[in-house]
Design an enzyme around this catalytic site. Sequence first.
Site, PDB file in Angstrom:
ATOM      1  CD  GLU A 231      -1.836   2.265   1.625  1.00 52.92           C
ATOM      2  OE1 GLU A 231      -1.575   3.125   0.518  1.00 52.92           O
ATOM      3  OE2 GLU A 231      -2.071   2.459   2.669  1.00 52.92           O
ATOM      4  CB  CYS A 265      -1.336   7.041   1.195  1.00 49.56           C
ATOM      5  SG  CYS A 265      -2.597   6.155   2.283  1.00 49.56           S
TER       6      CYS A 265
END
Length: 462
Positions: A231, A265
Amino acid sequence: MTTMQHTISPIDGSVYVSRPLATQADIETSLKQASDARPHWAQTALKERQAICSKAIDWLEQHKPVISEEICWQMGRPVRYAQGEVNGLAERARYMIEVSENALAPLTLPEKTGFTRYITREPVGVVFVIAPWNYPYLTAINSIVPALLAGNCVILKHSAQTPLCAERLVEAFQAAGLPDGVFQYLHLSHQDTQSIIQSNRINHIAFTGSVQGGAQVEQAAAGHFIGVGLELGGKDPAYIREDADLDQAVETTIDGAFFNSGQSCCGIERIYVHHSQYDEFVRKAVALVKTYQLGRSDEPDTTLGPLVRTSAADFVRSQIHDAVAQGAIAHIDEALFPASQTGTPYLAPQLLTQVDHSMRVMNEESFGPVVGVMKVNSDEEAIALMNDSQFGLTASIFTRDIPTGIALGEQLDTGTFFINRCDYLDPALAWTGVKHSGRGCTLSELGFDALTRPKSFHIKHA
């Protein structure tokens, strides 16, 4: 000789916590304990695993005040928001506990005369979780809880910026009665992290972090035939259509851009606005950005804390400087935020217009309090610009026309698509990215797939 790891608080530059890095003996002991604990834990009834996970989450919720203070000092999130991380952790963990029975149930096949056939989901073994500092509990729990529920043992390596988070997580599960060796943490150097990946005693890696870090993990794991979930970063876009509720779009996207000082993110880093809404959007967005209070994270009035370190603030400053040199307009006077000073992690929020995709601020991940806003003339132009990125974590469209919004979302290269919201993870949905945003997924029932392996039973009756 013991090597110490020091966590420098972005609040005041002090050493907030120091911890010895694991020795080779520590690492060997941890790997052996995980290996020894595997068989018993894999055979433990799911109901018992669920109960232990639930008790651990209860413990974390009960310790919310001290955990929030530690988050504040370790990575700089304003203390007024820090307790929200435990709330989010609980939401995700409890959902994964709730769906685990169905997600881990054997797959039954249509009846075939003379045969019994089914597929079980077996734990992969030892899962190595490598977690970042920006959302230190949320990112870690995405893998820890489903891995434990599936019957795996877990070793957690947390960021050097947030070592207390690893310790609290393990403490919570110990208090919940988790058997020894099933869940452990190690404070590790990069070299020792790599050596664990290559030890042939890890069966899956769950990494959350930068693209560069993900590439290093993937390279270290090459040839070892183990699972790798990545991720990574994002440069997430939002599009404000001509029919959008403008006030809601401004409030949502600006929060999505500047919450956690932009260190998310899936934060909003690019905003595209239909020309009919553009001028009013910019006016309202600039006014909202000016209401932020930049200051020490431990002060209750602060709504925008420092970045994690001075080098991170310097990187964002350089993006802003380069964009302005190329013709961008900076709408926020830094003087409105006296704490924003060169050579510190404190940085004023910034909204830029007259930007384009030749500018670093529109193609590099910023991970800081800056957002670029571009005017577009059509849906087609917006979709092309949103897809013009090496990243693909989330994308958002603001519109009152839901069917058209969905049709546009189907054209976007992204892991998660939002309408009229952004910067949020629903634990019932798969969290995944495309392109340089990574591969694999966590959360949802699909989040158990990488943490289990199928085992087929093919039985012929005499």
